[in-house]
Design a protein around this motif. Structure first.
Motif, PDB file in Angstrom:
ATOM      1  N   TYR A  84       9.388  55.452 132.347  1.00 13.59           N
ATOM      2  CA  TYR A  84      10.569  54.791 131.774  1.00 13.59           C
ATOM      3  C   TYR A  84      10.195  54.150 130.479  1.00 13.59           C
ATOM      4  N   GLU A  85      11.160  53.668 129.755  1.00 17.49           N
ATOM      5  CA  GLU A  85      10.738  52.700 128.601  1.00 17.49           C
ATOM      6  C   GLU A  85      12.073  51.602 128.931  1.00 17.49           C
ATOM      7  N   ALA A  86      11.652  50.399 128.363  1.00 13.98           N
ATOM      8  CA  ALA A  86      12.585  49.208 128.533  1.00 13.98           C
ATOM      9  C   ALA A  86      13.221  49.186 127.193  1.00 13.98           C
ATOM     10  N   PHE A  87      14.835  49.124 127.258  1.00 14.61           N
ATOM     11  CA  PHE A  87      15.529  48.615 126.292  1.00 14.61           C
ATOM     12  C   PHE A  87      15.854  47.224 126.489  1.00 14.61           C
ATOM     13  N   VAL A  88      15.582  46.384 125.252  1.00 15.50           N
ATOM     14  CA  VAL A  88      15.927  45.053 125.600  1.00 15.50           C
ATOM     15  C   VAL A  88      16.776  44.699 124.240  1.00 15.50           C
ATOM     16  N   ASP A  89      17.944  44.184 124.524  1.00 16.06           N
ATOM     17  CA  ASP A  89      18.793  43.553 123.549  1.00 16.06           C
ATOM     18  C   ASP A  89      19.069  42.064 123.606  1.00 16.06           C
ATOM     19  N   LEU A  90      18.309  41.343 123.005  1.00 17.14           N
ATOM     20  CA  LEU A  90      18.150  39.971 122.843  1.00 17.14           C
ATOM     21  C   LEU A  90      19.400  39.406 122.249  1.00 17.14           C
ATOM     22  N   GLU A  91      19.933  39.993 121.404  1.00 16.76           N
ATOM     23  CA  GLU A  91      20.988  39.497 120.489  1.00 16.76           C
ATOM     24  C   GLU A  91      22.176  39.728 121.436  1.00 16.76           C
ATOM     25  N   ASP A  92      22.478  40.796 122.001  1.00 13.50           N
ATOM     26  CA  ASP A  92      23.697  40.844 122.727  1.00 13.50           C
ATOM     27  C   ASP A  92      23.527  40.720 124.297  1.00 13.50           C
ATOM     28  N   GLY A  93      22.151  40.358 124.667  1.00 11.87           N
ATOM     29  CA  GLY A  93      22.130  39.861 125.950  1.00 11.87           C
ATOM     30  C   GLY A  93      22.119  40.741 127.199  1.00 11.87           C
ATOM     31  N   ILE A 198      29.192  40.556 133.889  1.00  8.96           N
ATOM     32  CA  ILE A 198      29.925  39.572 133.236  1.00  8.96           C
ATOM     33  C   ILE A 198      29.116  38.479 132.623  1.00  8.96           C
ATOM     34  N   ALA A 199      28.846  38.245 131.551  1.00 10.76           N
ATOM     35  CA  ALA A 199      27.976  37.039 130.912  1.00 10.76           C
ATOM     36  C   ALA A 199      28.239  36.901 129.493  1.00 10.76           C
ATOM     37  N   ASN A 200      28.115  35.621 129.055  1.00  9.36           N
ATOM     38  CA  ASN A 200      28.189  35.326 127.675  1.00  9.36           C
ATOM     39  C   ASN A 200      29.691  35.695 127.063  1.00  9.36           C
ATOM     40  N   GLY A 201      30.713  35.391 127.887  1.00  9.79           N
ATOM     41  CA  GLY A 201      32.123  35.982 127.346  1.00  9.79           C
ATOM     42  C   GLY A 201      32.265  37.334 127.235  1.00  9.79           C
ATOM     43  N   ARG A 202      31.387  37.978 127.775  1.00 13.51           N
ATOM     44  CA  ARG A 202      31.838  39.463 127.636  1.00 13.51           C
ATOM     45  C   ARG A 202      31.603  40.392 128.902  1.00 13.51           C
ATOM     46  N   TYR A 203      32.386  41.332 128.885  1.00 12.39           N
ATOM     47  CA  TYR A 203      32.287  42.135 130.005  1.00 12.39           C
ATOM     48  C   TYR A 203      31.594  43.414 129.820  1.00 12.39           C
ATOM     49  N   TYR A 204      30.532  43.759 130.529  1.00 11.59           N
ATOM     50  CA  TYR A 204      29.672  44.742 130.248  1.00 11.59           C
ATOM     51  C   TYR A 204      29.789  45.971 131.167  1.00 11.59           C
ATOM     52  N   THR A 205      29.543  46.861 130.601  1.00  7.96           N
ATOM     53  CA  THR A 205      29.692  48.178 131.463  1.00  7.96           C
ATOM     54  C   THR A 205      28.783  49.165 130.802  1.00  7.96           C
ATOM     55  N   MET A 206      27.970  49.894 131.897  1.00  9.73           N
ATOM     56  CA  MET A 206      27.045  50.664 131.686  1.00  9.73           C
ATOM     57  C   MET A 206      27.271  51.968 132.337  1.00  9.73           C
ATOM     58  N   ILE A 207      27.373  53.141 131.660  1.00 10.20           N
ATOM     59  CA  ILE A 207      27.706  54.577 132.594  1.00 10.20           C
ATOM     60  C   ILE A 207      26.334  55.452 132.109  1.00 10.20           C
ATOM     61  N   VAL A 208      26.077  56.081 133.511  1.00 12.81           N
ATOM     62  CA  VAL A 208      24.836  57.081 133.440  1.00 12.81           C
ATOM     63  C   VAL A 208      25.580  58.330 133.675  1.00 12.81           C
ATOM     64  N   SER A 228      18.897  49.218 137.058  1.00 18.57           N
ATOM     65  CA  SER A 228      18.009  48.427 136.212  1.00 18.57           C
ATOM     66  C   SER A 228      18.712  47.431 135.078  1.00 18.57           C
ATOM     67  N   PHE A 229      19.911  47.743 135.019  1.00 16.80           N
ATOM     68  CA  PHE A 229      20.883  47.115 134.032  1.00 16.80           C
ATOM     69  C   PHE A 229      21.034  45.618 134.605  1.00 16.80           C
ATOM     70  N   LYS A 230      20.555  44.813 133.261  1.00 17.80           N
ATOM     71  CA  LYS A 230      20.621  43.111 133.713  1.00 17.80           C
ATOM     72  C   LYS A 230      21.244  42.513 132.326  1.00 17.80           C
ATOM     73  N   VAL A 231      21.853  41.494 132.652  1.00 20.47           N
ATOM     74  CA  VAL A 231      22.624  40.817 131.472  1.00 20.47           C
ATOM     75  C   VAL A 231      21.731  39.385 131.483  1.00 20.47           C
ATOM     76  N   MET A 232      21.665  38.926 130.450  1.00 25.16           N
ATOM     77  CA  MET A 232      20.910  37.629 130.382  1.00 25.16           C
ATOM     78  C   MET A 232      21.623  36.495 129.377  1.00 25.16           C
ATOM     79  N   ASP A 233      21.532  35.061 129.473  1.00 23.03           N
ATOM     80  CA  ASP A 233      22.371  34.274 128.735  1.00 23.03           C
ATOM     81  C   ASP A 233      21.996  34.262 127.093  1.00 23.03           C
ATOM     82  N   ILE A 234      22.646  34.171 126.404  1.00 24.82           N
ATOM     83  CA  ILE A 234      22.295  34.193 124.874  1.00 24.82           C
ATOM     84  C   ILE A 234      23.082  33.028 124.180  1.00 24.82           C
TER      85      ILE A 234
END
Length: 234
Positions: A84-93, A198-208, A228-234
């Motif tokens: 597996y590879e990691a995808f990390v989006d620090l801008e969008d959290g 939900i984090a950062n004033g955003r409702y995140y959805t991942m679908i596989v 593996s889906f995680k949200v982080m504070d931005i």
């Protein structure tokens, strides 16, 4: 949760109404961007193709540097699963793992997406929309929220949706809910995992997503992505 077959005509309250945003159906992508005032994640075609593509290239190209500079990032703090590879989006959290042989592609109204190079129906996609909620439980009963998500957002009118299982987890002070479901139409069927947060004033959805005929073989691989889906504070 026991498996239950859900009629698409059922449910009076949609997840879009809870979040005060217009309905979006995964099977029928919007042809107009007139609602971008409430859907900040949906970019214009030119902006998406240029700035989004360039930013994604940087994110993927400097993955090793990111891991060094930001070791506390949730997905990077864990041992990466083999293949597996990691995808990390620090801008969008947000962050997640995806199979190493998958390739990035563009999917309308989504912030990131990867798919199998050979079985293109096998893919993962992430989007987010604005919300004033602070946690997924602020949306209401998880059973109702997930039912609305599956039947009103991910299903099209000619599909019958069946929810197989719902799981909740809490990590680093963030709550997540993952649903496994199947959608059947006259000519084909697909199986999916969807994870919300939900984090950062955003409702995140991942679908596989995967073809139903291959779900049994690839389910565990795809569950790794969903979990593996995680949200982080931005």
């Amino acid at each position: 949760m026991a498996a239950s077959s859900l009629s698409l005509s059922w449910a009076s309250t949609t997840i879009s109404n809870k979040l005060n945003v217009p309905h979006l159906n995964e099977a029928h992508q919007p042809t107009s961007l007139s609602t971008t005032n409430t859907l900040n994640c949906i970019r214009g075609a030119t902006i998406f193709e240029e700035s989004h593509h360039n930013r994604r290239a940087l994110l993927l190209g400097f993955g090793a540097l990111t891991a060094t500079l930001f070791p506390s990032t949730s997905v990077l703090a864990q041992e990466k699963p083999k293949n597996y590879e990691a995808f990390v989006d620090l801008e969008d959290g947000y962050s997640y793992y995806y199979p190493a042989d998958w390739r990035e592609f563009e999917f309308l109204a989504h912030d990131s997406a990867f798919k199998d190079r050979y079985m293109q129906l096998h893919n993962v996609r992430v989007r987010f929309i604005p919300t004033d909620k602070k946690d997924i439980h602020d949306l209401g009963s998880m059973e109702q929220v997930i039912t609305d998500l599956v039947t009103k957002v991910y299903s099209s009118p000619n599909q019958e949706a069946t929810i197989m299982n719902i799981e909740e987890r809490s990590e680093d002070g963030k709550n997540y809910c993952t649903v496994e479901f199947r959608m059947v139409s006259r000519n084909f069927a697909v199986d999916s995992f969807a994870t919300i947060a939900i984090a950062n004033g955003r409702y995140y959805t991942m679908i596989v997503v995967a073809n139903d005929r291959r779900w049994k073989k690839y389910r565990n691989q795809l569950k790794v992505i969903a979990d593996s889906f995680k949200v982080m504070d931005i």
